[in-house]
Design an enzyme around this catalytic site. Sequence first.
Site, PDB file in Angstrom:
ATOM      1  N   ALA A 189     -17.213  12.781  34.983  1.00 41.81           N
ATOM      2  CA  ALA A 189     -18.195  13.280  34.452  1.00 41.81           C
ATOM      3  C   ALA A 189     -17.482  13.905  32.605  1.00 41.81           C
ATOM      4  CB  ALA A 189     -19.178  14.312  34.519  1.00 41.81           C
ATOM      5  N   GLU A 224     -16.478  10.734  43.180  1.00 48.38           N
ATOM      6  CA  GLU A 224     -17.804  10.662  43.347  1.00 48.38           C
ATOM      7  C   GLU A 224     -18.431   9.004  43.339  1.00 48.38           C
ATOM      8  OE1 GLU A 224     -18.310  13.753  41.365  1.00 48.38           O
ATOM      9  OE2 GLU A 224     -18.907  14.855  42.947  1.00 48.38           O
ATOM     10  N   GLY A 279     -15.911  12.854  38.822  1.00 51.71           N
ATOM     11  CA  GLY A 279     -17.212  12.300  39.196  1.00 51.71           C
ATOM     12  C   GLY A 279     -16.724  10.351  39.878  1.00 51.71           C
ATOM     13  N   GLU A 295     -12.211  19.540  39.646  1.00 49.57           N
ATOM     14  CA  GLU A 295     -13.177  19.875  38.872  1.00 49.57           C
ATOM     15  C   GLU A 295     -12.551  21.738  38.907  1.00 49.57           C
ATOM     16  OE1 GLU A 295     -13.868  17.759  40.807  1.00 49.57           O
ATOM     17  OE2 GLU A 295     -15.813  16.716  40.107  1.00 49.57           O
TER      18      GLU A 295
END
Length: 260
Positions: free
Chosen positions: A67, A115, A112, A135
Site C-alpha cells: 500500500a 495480499e 498489499g 508491515e
Amino acid sequence: MAPFDNLLLQLENGILTITINRADKLNALNIETIREIKTAIQQVYDDPAIRAVVFVGAGTKAFVAGADIAEIAELSDVNARSFAERGQEVFSMIENSTKPVIAAVNGFALGGGCELAMACHMRVASNNAKFGQPEVNLGLIPGYGGTQRLTQLIGKGKAVELMMTGDMISADEAKDLGLVNHVTTQEDLMPKCYEILNKILTKAPLAIGLVIDCVNAVFDKEEDGYQTEANSFARCCTSQDFIEGTNAFLEKRKPEFKGN
Ligand code: COA
C-alpha cells in the site's frame, strides 16, 4: 473500457491483463489504484468477452511494493478501518471472481502487493520476485486480508513467522511454502500465465467457476463446503456443457464448450 490513471488494461483472446502502472513508486497501491482495481474487476464480472485475468506490475522491479506508505502515514483510527475494509472488499471481489485470476509476480510483492497476489487464484513468480509482509516495520499489521490468506496458504507457523519478522523471501522459498504455483525466468513469466489460462479456457466455464466457489467455501465459516460441492455438482449436471463433455468423451472427440 473505462480509462484508468494507474492501470493499463489489455484484452487479448479473452484474457485481460491488468498492469498496475505506478512504476516510479514500485506500483504501490494508493487509494485511487484500489478504486480503479474495483472498477476493473467489476468489468471482469460484467463483460462476457473477458474470460480470465492476469495481474502484473509495470516495469521489471516490482509487482506491487505495498500500500502507498505516504497515504498510510496519514491514517487515523477512524479512516484506517474503512481503508482496510475497502481494500478487503476489492480483494474479495478478485478471490470470488468465477473467472480465473493469476498474479504474475514480476518483482517485489510486499505488504498489499503480497495480499493482492494472494487474493488471486494462483501465483506465478519470476525468479527475481520477493515476497513479504513487512508491515511490522511500520508499526502495522497487514490490512488487506493478509493475516487470513497467508495463514490459509502456508499454515500458521510459517505465516506468523513471516508477519512477525517482516522477512522477505525469494520466489523459490515462496514456492517451497506453497505460496507460489510456479517459478519462471523473467522472460517466461507472462507466457507461463497465458499457457495456464489458455488450458483452463478449453474447459467448461461453469465448472471452472464452481471449482472456485467450492474452494473458497473451505474458508467460509458460514458455509458447509460439502453441501456447496454437492449443489455445484448437481448444477453442472443440468448444463449443456455437461452433455457436450460426456458425449464428446463417448464419441472420442474433443468437447466444444459453450459456457451454458
Ligand atoms: N509506498 C509508497 N512509495 C513506495 C513504496 C510504498 N509501499 N515502496 C516504494 N516506494 C517508492 C519509494 O519511496 C521511492 O520513491 P522516490 O523515488 O519518490 O523516493 C520509489 O518507490 C523507489 O523505491 P526505493 O525504496 O528507492 O527502491 P529500493 O530498490 O531502494 O527498495 C523496496 C525497494 C521495495 C525494498 C523499498 O522500496 C521498500 O521497502 N518499500 C516499502 C515496502 C513496504 O513496507 N511495503 C508495505 C507497505 S504497508
